[in-house]
Structure formats: structure tokens, C-alpha cells
Design a protein around this motif. Structure first.
Motif, mmCIF file in Angstrom:
data_model
loop_
_atom_site.group_PDB
_atom_site.id
_atom_site.type_symbol
_atom_site.label_atom_id
_atom_site.label_comp_id
_atom_site.label_asym_id
_atom_site.label_seq_id
_atom_site.Cartn_x
_atom_site.Cartn_y
_atom_site.Cartn_z
ATOM 1 N N ALA A 1 0.821 -1.217 0.000
ATOM 2 C CA ALA A 1 0.000 0.000 0.000
ATOM 3 C C ALA A 1 0.851 1.262 0.000
ATOM 4 C CB ALA A 1 -0.940 -0.002 1.194
ATOM 5 N N ASP A 2 2.143 1.135 0.367
ATOM 6 C CA ASP A 2 3.050 2.281 0.378
ATOM 7 C C ASP A 2 3.845 2.414 -0.925
ATOM 8 O OD1 ASP A 2 2.318 2.897 3.003
ATOM 9 O OD2 ASP A 2 3.922 1.652 3.846
ATOM 10 N N CYS A 3 3.692 1.473 -1.833
ATOM 11 C CA CYS A 3 4.481 1.457 -3.069
ATOM 12 C C CYS A 3 3.831 2.300 -4.155
ATOM 13 C CB CYS A 3 4.630 0.030 -3.584
ATOM 14 S SG CYS A 3 5.651 -1.020 -2.544
ATOM 15 N N LEU A 4 4.698 2.811 -5.014
ATOM 16 C CA LEU A 4 4.277 3.475 -6.238
ATOM 17 C C LEU A 4 4.782 2.615 -7.389
ATOM 18 C CD1 LEU A 4 5.352 7.132 -5.393
ATOM 19 C CD2 LEU A 4 3.077 6.116 -5.147
ATOM 20 N N ALA A 5 3.989 2.478 -8.430
ATOM 21 C CA ALA A 5 4.393 1.652 -9.570
ATOM 22 C C ALA A 5 4.104 2.383 -10.872
ATOM 23 C CB ALA A 5 3.662 0.316 -9.537
ATOM 24 N N TYR A 6 4.947 2.121 -11.838
ATOM 25 C CA TYR A 6 4.773 2.681 -13.177
ATOM 26 C C TYR A 6 4.925 1.555 -14.186
ATOM 27 C CZ TYR A 6 5.328 5.650 -17.273
ATOM 28 O OH TYR A 6 5.155 6.249 -18.490
ATOM 29 N N ILE A 7 3.935 1.393 -15.032
ATOM 30 C CA ILE A 7 4.003 0.417 -16.108
ATOM 31 C C ILE A 7 4.445 1.185 -17.341
ATOM 32 C CG2 ILE A 7 2.718 -1.204 -17.535
ATOM 33 C CD1 ILE A 7 0.915 -1.691 -15.074
ATOM 34 N N GLY A 8 5.626 0.876 -17.799
ATOM 35 C CA GLY A 8 6.254 1.650 -18.858
ATOM 36 C C GLY A 8 5.743 1.347 -20.246
ATOM 37 N N THR A 9 6.280 2.077 -21.174
ATOM 38 C CA THR A 9 5.946 1.952 -22.576
ATOM 39 C C THR A 9 6.368 0.587 -23.098
ATOM 40 O OG1 THR A 9 6.230 4.325 -22.844
ATOM 41 C CG2 THR A 9 6.326 2.996 -24.835
ATOM 42 N N CYS A 10 5.460 -0.055 -23.796
ATOM 43 C CA CYS A 10 5.731 -1.343 -24.436
ATOM 44 C C CYS A 10 4.751 -1.492 -25.587
ATOM 45 C CB CYS A 10 5.586 -2.499 -23.445
ATOM 46 S SG CYS A 10 3.911 -2.754 -22.818
ATOM 47 N N ILE A 11 4.833 -2.581 -26.299
ATOM 48 C CA ILE A 11 3.867 -2.838 -27.353
ATOM 49 C C ILE A 11 2.499 -3.096 -26.710
ATOM 50 C CG2 ILE A 11 4.349 -5.320 -27.500
ATOM 51 C CD1 ILE A 11 4.069 -4.968 -30.610
ATOM 52 N N THR A 12 1.448 -2.538 -27.296
ATOM 53 C CA THR A 12 0.118 -2.649 -26.710
ATOM 54 C C THR A 12 -0.731 -3.689 -27.445
ATOM 55 O OG1 THR A 12 -0.648 -0.796 -28.056
ATOM 56 C CG2 THR A 12 0.114 -0.288 -25.814
ATOM 57 N N GLN A 13 -1.811 -4.078 -26.800
ATOM 58 C CA GLN A 13 -2.636 -5.184 -27.282
ATOM 59 C C GLN A 13 -3.055 -5.086 -28.752
ATOM 60 O OE1 GLN A 13 -6.322 -5.995 -25.139
ATOM 61 N NE2 GLN A 13 -5.932 -8.173 -25.410
ATOM 62 N N PRO A 14 -3.436 -3.931 -29.269
ATOM 63 C CA PRO A 14 -3.837 -3.910 -30.670
ATOM 64 C C PRO A 14 -2.720 -4.296 -31.654
ATOM 65 C CG PRO A 14 -4.565 -1.917 -29.555
ATOM 66 C CD PRO A 14 -3.647 -2.640 -28.611
ATOM 67 N N HIS A 15 -1.478 -4.273 -31.177
ATOM 68 C CA HIS A 15 -0.332 -4.528 -32.056
ATOM 69 C C HIS A 15 0.483 -5.754 -31.649
ATOM 70 C CE1 HIS A 15 -1.154 -0.599 -33.714
ATOM 71 N NE2 HIS A 15 -1.201 -0.141 -32.487
ATOM 72 N N TYR A 16 0.106 -6.421 -30.555
ATOM 73 C CA TYR A 16 0.934 -7.503 -30.024
ATOM 74 C C TYR A 16 0.283 -8.861 -30.249
ATOM 75 C CZ TYR A 16 4.252 -9.853 -26.961
ATOM 76 O OH TYR A 16 5.231 -10.680 -26.461
ATOM 77 N N GLU A 17 0.487 -9.400 -31.431
ATOM 78 C CA GLU A 17 -0.054 -10.712 -31.763
ATOM 79 C C GLU A 17 0.952 -11.790 -31.365
ATOM 80 O OE1 GLU A 17 -2.727 -12.056 -35.347
ATOM 81 O OE2 GLU A 17 -0.608 -12.089 -35.954
ATOM 82 N N VAL A 18 0.450 -12.792 -30.638
ATOM 83 C CA VAL A 18 1.304 -13.891 -30.181
ATOM 84 C C VAL A 18 0.704 -15.217 -30.632
ATOM 85 C CG1 VAL A 18 2.175 -12.589 -28.192
ATOM 86 C CG2 VAL A 18 0.159 -14.050 -27.917
ATOM 87 N N ASP A 19 1.540 -16.240 -30.646
ATOM 88 C CA ASP A 19 1.053 -17.564 -31.035
ATOM 89 C C ASP A 19 0.507 -18.299 -29.807
ATOM 90 O OD1 ASP A 19 3.308 -18.496 -29.616
ATOM 91 O OD2 ASP A 19 4.442 -18.891 -31.446
ATOM 92 N N GLU A 20 -0.007 -19.481 -30.053
ATOM 93 C CA GLU A 20 -0.625 -20.285 -28.994
ATOM 94 C C GLU A 20 0.358 -20.603 -27.872
ATOM 95 O OE1 GLU A 20 -3.741 -21.668 -27.096
ATOM 96 O OE2 GLU A 20 -3.990 -21.028 -29.155
ATOM 97 N N ARG A 21 1.627 -20.831 -28.215
ATOM 98 C CA ARG A 21 2.642 -21.157 -27.201
ATOM 99 C C ARG A 21 2.768 -20.029 -26.175
ATOM 100 N NH1 ARG A 21 7.972 -19.824 -26.452
ATOM 101 N NH2 ARG A 21 7.966 -18.594 -28.358
ATOM 102 N N VAL A 22 2.828 -18.792 -26.642
ATOM 103 C CA VAL A 22 2.927 -17.634 -25.743
ATOM 104 C C VAL A 22 1.588 -17.403 -25.048
ATOM 105 C CG1 VAL A 22 3.310 -15.139 -25.630
ATOM 106 C CG2 VAL A 22 4.796 -16.573 -27.061
ATOM 107 N N ALA A 23 0.508 -17.425 -25.804
ATOM 108 C CA ALA A 23 -0.823 -17.158 -25.235
ATOM 109 C C ALA A 23 -1.161 -18.120 -24.109
ATOM 110 C CB ALA A 23 -1.885 -17.230 -26.326
ATOM 111 N N SER A 24 -0.733 -19.368 -24.226
ATOM 112 C CA SER A 24 -1.055 -20.364 -23.194
ATOM 113 C C SER A 24 -0.397 -20.056 -21.864
ATOM 114 C CB SER A 24 -0.653 -21.764 -23.668
ATOM 115 O OG SER A 24 0.762 -21.884 -23.722
ATOM 116 N N ARG A 25 0.599 -19.193 -21.848
ATOM 117 C CA ARG A 25 1.295 -18.843 -20.615
ATOM 118 C C ARG A 25 0.791 -17.543 -19.995
ATOM 119 N NH1 ARG A 25 7.150 -19.506 -21.032
ATOM 120 N NH2 ARG A 25 7.013 -18.998 -18.822
ATOM 121 N N LEU A 26 -0.085 -16.844 -20.694
ATOM 122 C CA LEU A 26 -0.613 -15.565 -20.208
ATOM 123 C C LEU A 26 -2.045 -15.737 -19.734
ATOM 124 C CD1 LEU A 26 0.790 -13.304 -23.067
ATOM 125 C CD2 LEU A 26 1.654 -13.457 -20.710
#
Length: 126
Positions: free
Chosen positions: A27-52
Motif C-alpha cells: 500500500a506504500d508502493c508506487l508503480a509505473y508500467i512503462g511503454t511497451c507494445i500494446t494489445q492492438p499490435h501484439y499478436e502472439v502464437d498459442e505457445r505464448v498465449a497459453s502462458r498468459l
């Protein structure tokens, strides 16, 4: 975290370690999720998807392909670990869509520069 760090729940493990080592209260932490590829552009195969988490996947444009939301998955991990939503900021930028300002391994087919991420602990004054 990239897909492998997200799948391995590096955020959750890091916060657990901080609690064990430093008695950190999420509850005392601050977090920032940085710039990365976003869902509309990040297509993955079944191998990767099965781990998410399924909640952070949408069907892709072809059978066996999925659009992955790494920002959403990491946000869910931070919230689940006890960091208040008001203490979390998420970059609105995408390395693919905003490629004029950020490097994208996918978009530039591996020819990229470098970016920097910082993780730190700030000691409270005595």
C-alpha cells in the motif's frame, strides 16, 4: 515485463521479496508500467498465449493467434499484490504505434536502440 516476465509473474514475486526482505507494505508502493507494445499490435502464437492470463488475451487475426495485453496483465498483478490503483501509473504510449519516439523490436525487425527501466527503493528519513 515482457511476455516471459509477465507469465512468470515477476511483479508479484518482486513485491513478495520486498515484503520478506524489507517489510514493504504494498500500500506504500508506487508503480509505473512503462511503454511497451500494446494489445492492438501484439499478436502472439498459442505457445505464448497459453502462458498468459486469458483475461488479457483477445482473438487475433488468424486461427491460433492472440492479441496480448501485457500492460493489463501487469496492472492486475500489481493490484492483486495490494498496490492501490491510485499508486499505479500506466504509460499511454506504445512502442509499435509511437515508433517515432520508442524502439520496437517487432516493428523494426530487431534493428533497434535501447531503452532504460529503473527500479529503486527510497528509504524514509529517520
Amino acid at each position: 515485463a515482457g511476455w516471459q516476465g509477465t507469465a512468470a509473474q515477476v511483479v508479484t514475486h518482486t513485491l513478495n521479496r520486498m515484503q520478506d526482505e524489507f517489510a514493504t507494505n504494498p500500500a506504500d508502493c508506487l508503480a509505473y508500467i512503462g511503454t511497451c507494445i500494446t494489445q492492438p499490435h501484439y499478436e502472439v502464437d498459442e505457445r505464448v498465449a497459453s502462458r498468459l492470463p486469458e483475461t488479457h488475451l483477445k482473438p487475433g487475426g488468424k486461427p491460433g493467434k492472440w492479441m496480448a495485453d501485457l500492460k493489463g496483465a501487469n496492472l492486475a498483478q500489481l493490484l492483486s499484490a495490494g498496490i492501490p490503483e491510485a499508486h499505479i501509473e500506466v504509460s499511454p504510449y506504445c512502442t509499435w504505434a509511437d515508433n517515432d519516439h520508442y524502439f520496437s523490436h517487432r516493428r523494426n525487425e530487431g534493428t533497434t536502440g535501447r531503452m532504460l527501466a529503473v527500479i529503486g527503493i527510497q528509504n524514509k528519513p529517520s
